[in-house]
Design a protein around this motif. Structure first.
Motif, PDB file in Angstrom:
ATOM      1  N   GLN A 135       2.159   1.583  -3.636  1.00 19.99           N
ATOM      2  CA  GLN A 135       1.188   1.403  -4.715  1.00 19.99           C
ATOM      3  C   GLN A 135       1.108   2.628  -5.623  1.00 19.99           C
ATOM      4  O   GLN A 135       1.097   2.508  -6.842  1.00 19.99           O
ATOM      5  CB  GLN A 135      -0.193   1.083  -4.139  1.00 19.99           C
ATOM      6  CG  GLN A 135      -1.246   0.860  -5.198  1.00 19.99           C
ATOM      7  CD  GLN A 135      -2.581   0.425  -4.616  1.00 19.99           C
ATOM      8  OE1 GLN A 135      -2.746   0.337  -3.405  1.00 19.99           O
ATOM      9  NE2 GLN A 135      -3.529   0.139  -5.475  1.00 19.99           N
ATOM     10  N   ARG A 163       0.829  -1.209   0.000  1.00 17.70           N
ATOM     11  CA  ARG A 163       0.000   0.000   0.000  1.00 17.70           C
ATOM     12  C   ARG A 163       0.860   1.254   0.000  1.00 17.70           C
ATOM     13  O   ARG A 163       0.487   2.264  -0.594  1.00 17.70           O
ATOM     14  CB  ARG A 163      -0.919   0.012   1.220  1.00 17.70           C
ATOM     15  CG  ARG A 163      -2.060  -0.946   1.117  1.00 17.70           C
ATOM     16  CD  ARG A 163      -2.911  -0.895   2.362  1.00 17.70           C
ATOM     17  NE  ARG A 163      -3.996  -1.857   2.296  1.00 17.70           N
ATOM     18  CZ  ARG A 163      -4.713  -2.216   3.333  1.00 17.70           C
ATOM     19  NH1 ARG A 163      -4.477  -1.708   4.525  1.00 17.70           N
ATOM     20  NH2 ARG A 163      -5.687  -3.095   3.189  1.00 17.70           N
ATOM     21  N   CYS A 205      -2.514  -1.501 -11.750  1.00 14.95           N
ATOM     22  CA  CYS A 205      -3.466  -1.308 -10.652  1.00 14.95           C
ATOM     23  C   CYS A 205      -4.210  -2.604 -10.337  1.00 14.95           C
ATOM     24  O   CYS A 205      -4.352  -2.986  -9.170  1.00 14.95           O
ATOM     25  CB  CYS A 205      -4.444  -0.197 -11.006  1.00 14.95           C
ATOM     26  SG  CYS A 205      -5.638   0.155  -9.715  1.00 14.95           S
ATOM     27  N   LYS A 234      -2.891  -7.639  -3.261  1.00 12.33           N
ATOM     28  CA  LYS A 234      -3.390  -7.236  -1.942  1.00 12.33           C
ATOM     29  C   LYS A 234      -4.507  -8.170  -1.475  1.00 12.33           C
ATOM     30  O   LYS A 234      -4.554  -8.532  -0.290  1.00 12.33           O
ATOM     31  CB  LYS A 234      -3.903  -5.785  -1.997  1.00 12.33           C
ATOM     32  CG  LYS A 234      -2.784  -4.778  -2.037  1.00 12.33           C
ATOM     33  CD  LYS A 234      -3.211  -3.361  -2.343  1.00 12.33           C
ATOM     34  CE  LYS A 234      -4.431  -2.840  -1.701  1.00 12.33           C
ATOM     35  NZ  LYS A 234      -4.741  -1.444  -2.049  1.00 12.33           N
ATOM     36  N   VAL A 261      -1.808  -5.092  -8.646  1.00 12.74           N
ATOM     37  CA  VAL A 261      -1.568  -4.724  -7.246  1.00 12.74           C
ATOM     38  C   VAL A 261      -2.771  -5.101  -6.380  1.00 12.74           C
ATOM     39  O   VAL A 261      -2.620  -5.658  -5.292  1.00 12.74           O
ATOM     40  CB  VAL A 261      -1.232  -3.224  -7.117  1.00 12.74           C
ATOM     41  CG1 VAL A 261      -1.274  -2.764  -5.675  1.00 12.74           C
ATOM     42  CG2 VAL A 261       0.135  -2.926  -7.727  1.00 12.74           C
TER      43      VAL A 261
END
Length: 160
Positions: A129, A126, A149, A156, A152
């Motif tokens: 990111q 985070r 995006c 997560k 990621v």
């Protein structure tokens, strides 16, 4: 001098440790002592870096990227320091009462390490990111940024 002699003494304690787990625990203990002693000073030094990044309003917002790098480094340092200085027994792991025998304690320690590493990785991801997305946008445009995006976010989700 005093700082480095303490670190070298602690590093010497790593050599005779038996097994990888004991060696890893000793290594973390060295880092805990260092962070406990010097963590505040390092955090203040990193905070000064924010003021050293020039301010510029351009389409080529390199300074915006650099300031985001500084913020991410500070965030990662604070995260690392928090995780490192937290007592391992403070990690919230639920284990059935019958599993708390000698083998269960080893399993509990393993679960705590796994949980801590996953939580550390999630929060670290985070923290960087925005950097990953900014870099992808500059290199490959909107389509590349969207793909990064999504990657990621899937990572997560896996870590959660």
């Amino acid at each position: 001098r005093q700082c480095w002699s303490g670190v070298s003494d602690a590093m010497a304690a790593l050599r005779p440790a038996q097994g990888a787990s004991a060696s890893f625990d000793a290594f973390l203990d060295v880092q805990r002592k260092f962070m406990d002693r010097h963590g505040n000073s390092l955090e203040q030094l990193l905070s000064v870096m924010v003021y050293m990044v020039p301010v510029q309003d351009d389409e080529e917002d390199l300074t915006g990227f650099l300031s985001q790098v500084v913020y991410s480094v500070i965030d990662l340092f604070n995260l690392y320091r928090t995780v490192l200085l937290r007592q391992p027994t403070a990690t919230p792991i639920a284990v059935p009462p019958h599993a708390l025998g000698p083998a269960g304690m080893s399993q509990l320690q393993h679960l705590r390490r796994t949980y801590t590493m996953a939580a550390f990785s999630l929060r670290g991801l985070r923290a960087v990111q925005v950097l990953l997305e900014m870099h992808a946008m500059r290199r490959g445009g909107l389509r590349r940024a969207f793909r990064v995006c999504v990657q990621v976010e899937v990572t997560k989700l896996f870590l959660k």
